[in-house]
Every structure is written in structure tokens, then in C-alpha cells.
Write a protein that holds these residues in place. Structure first.
Motif, PDB file in Angstrom:
ATOM      1  N   ALA A   1       0.827  -1.206   0.000  1.00  0.00           N
ATOM      2  CA  ALA A   1       0.000   0.000   0.000  1.00  0.00           C
ATOM      3  C   ALA A   1       0.865   1.261   0.000  1.00  0.00           C
ATOM      4  N   ALA A   2       1.984   1.219   0.715  1.00  0.00           N
ATOM      5  CA  ALA A   2       2.893   2.371   0.736  1.00  0.00           C
ATOM      6  C   ALA A   2       3.472   2.618  -0.654  1.00  0.00           C
TER       7      ALA A   2
ATOM      8  N   GLY B   1      -2.910   4.401  -8.220  1.00  0.00           N
ATOM      9  CA  GLY B   1      -3.711   3.269  -8.686  1.00  0.00           C
ATOM     10  C   GLY B   1      -4.448   2.570  -7.555  1.00  0.00           C
ATOM     11  N   ARG B   2      -5.095   1.482  -7.926  1.00  0.00           N
ATOM     12  CA  ARG B   2      -5.865   0.702  -6.951  1.00  0.00           C
ATOM     13  C   ARG B   2      -4.940   0.056  -5.931  1.00  0.00           C
ATOM     14  N   VAL B   3      -5.405   0.011  -4.705  1.00  0.00           N
ATOM     15  CA  VAL B   3      -4.648  -0.656  -3.644  1.00  0.00           C
ATOM     16  C   VAL B   3      -5.305  -2.021  -3.433  1.00  0.00           C
ATOM     17  N   LYS B   4      -4.963  -2.965  -4.304  1.00  0.00           N
ATOM     18  CA  LYS B   4      -5.572  -4.296  -4.282  1.00  0.00           C
ATOM     19  C   LYS B   4      -5.322  -5.022  -2.961  1.00  0.00           C
ATOM     20  N   SER B   5      -4.184  -4.723  -2.353  1.00  0.00           N
ATOM     21  CA  SER B   5      -3.845  -5.408  -1.107  1.00  0.00           C
ATOM     22  C   SER B   5      -4.840  -5.086   0.006  1.00  0.00           C
ATOM     23  N   HIS B   6      -5.485  -3.916  -0.066  1.00  0.00           N
ATOM     24  CA  HIS B   6      -6.454  -3.556   0.966  1.00  0.00           C
ATOM     25  C   HIS B   6      -7.884  -3.938   0.595  1.00  0.00           C
TER      26      HIS B   6
ATOM     27  N   ALA C   1      -5.306  -0.989   9.883  1.00  0.00           N
ATOM     28  CA  ALA C   1      -6.418  -1.770  10.419  1.00  0.00           C
ATOM     29  C   ALA C   1      -7.717  -1.056  10.075  1.00  0.00           C
ATOM     30  N   VAL C   2      -8.768  -1.841   9.902  1.00  0.00           N
ATOM     31  CA  VAL C   2     -10.067  -1.283   9.557  1.00  0.00           C
ATOM     32  C   VAL C   2     -11.128  -1.892  10.479  1.00  0.00           C
ATOM     33  N   GLU C   3     -12.078  -1.055  10.871  1.00  0.00           N
ATOM     34  CA  GLU C   3     -13.197  -1.518  11.687  1.00  0.00           C
ATOM     35  C   GLU C   3     -14.450  -1.447  10.830  1.00  0.00           C
ATOM     36  N   VAL C   4     -15.249  -2.512  10.888  1.00  0.00           N
ATOM     37  CA  VAL C   4     -16.535  -2.522  10.196  1.00  0.00           C
ATOM     38  C   VAL C   4     -17.602  -2.828  11.231  1.00  0.00           C
TER      39      VAL C   4
END
Length: 165
Positions: free
Chosen positions: A79-80, A87-92, A137-140
């Protein structure tokens, strides 16, 4: 030792280890998600405000669930690089996909006995960020209305009968 070799070891080893162990953990999580989604196919869930099945609703309740999923070291490094290149950050993308699906599954698991979930909503927020501005990290958070009918809808009867066989 050559400074270039030390630099390569310093950055290369954690990236390779992050990739290998991150892929193993992600695949294990996806296997768990797939199995649990199959187990909960009998519970229709919609973002719409109205039930998809007919019947008299005897009870309804607000149900909530949340999850936090962290990116591995490799995804952070990829991502870095994308912030520099663009472009797209496919890893995320897989990170968000796993977090959303996990939150919906936890929501379904919390309302056992419900016949349907309507008005499903998902809230997504970055929980922590890296120095480069990327998400680590992401919270859903998922919430909706669980409906309980006086008589189980036909799809519920078929699903229960199929599990009994």
C-alpha cells in the motif's frame, strides 16, 4: 557485510515473512468465512427497508456486530508503494472484503431464531494509520433489524429440512 546486502536483509526478510504468514492467515480466514456463509444461507439479509418474505411479524429487534481486521506487513508495504505510484490498492481490497463479510456473519450469529434481517447497514472506518498515510487496520460495524415471523417463511422450512437430512 555490504551495506546494500544489510539493507536488503533489513527490508526483504520482513516483507517476505509478512507475505507468507499474511497469505496463510488470510486464506484461513476466507475458509472460515465461506463455511459460515454456507451455514447462514437460510437467513435472508437485505439492505431494503421491507421484508423480502410475506408473513406477520411478531417481533423485531436491532442487532449489531463489529469486527476489526488488521493488514499484515506485506499489505502495508504494498500500500505504501501504491501511494507513491498511484492506482488501486488491491492489497487492501481483500482486507475490506473480509472485514465486511465477517461483520455480517457476526450479525447473523447474534440473532439466532430470526427469520430475516432487513435494513442492513455497514459502517467502515480506518482504525489506525501508518506514517505514510496508509491504513493498517479497519473496523466494520454492521447493524440491521432482525424480524421474527408468526409462521416461519417457506424458505426457512426448506432450509431446516435440508439441514436435517
Amino acid at each position: 557485510m555490504e551495506p546494500l546486502l544489510l539493507l536488503l536483509l533489513f527490508w526483504g526478510v520482513p516483507i517476505v515473512l509478512g507475505y507468507v504468514f499474511g497469505q496463510i492467515a488470510e486464506k484461513r480466514h476466507y475458509r472460515s468465512i465461506h463455511a459460515r456463509e454456507q451455514a447462514w444461507l437460510h437467513l435472508p439479509t437485505t439492505a431494503g427497508r421491507h421484508p423480502v418474505t410475506d408473513g406477520r411479524v411478531t417481533r423485531s429487534e436491532l442487532v449489531t456486530a463489529g469486527t476489526v481486521v488488521s493488514a499484515d506487513y506485506f499489505k502495508r508495504a504494498a500500500a505504501a508503494l501504491r501511494t507513491v505510484i498511484g492506482g488501486r490498492v488491491k492489497s487492501h481490497e481483500s482486507l475490506l472484503d473480509r472485514a465486511r463479510r465477517e461483520a455480517v456473519l457476526r450479525l447473523k450469529e447474534r440473532c439466532r431464531g430470526a427469520h430475516e434481517i432487513v435494513n442492513l447497514r455497514l459502517e467502515t472506518a480506518p482504525l489506525s494509520t501508518t506514517n505514510a498515510g496508509g491504513v493498517s487496520a479497519v473496523e466494520v460495524f454492521a447493524y440491521g433489524t432482525a424480524l421474527y415471523f408468526a409462521h416461519p417463511p417457506q424458505h426457512e422450512i426448506h432450509a431446516v429440512a435440508a439441514r436435517a437430512e
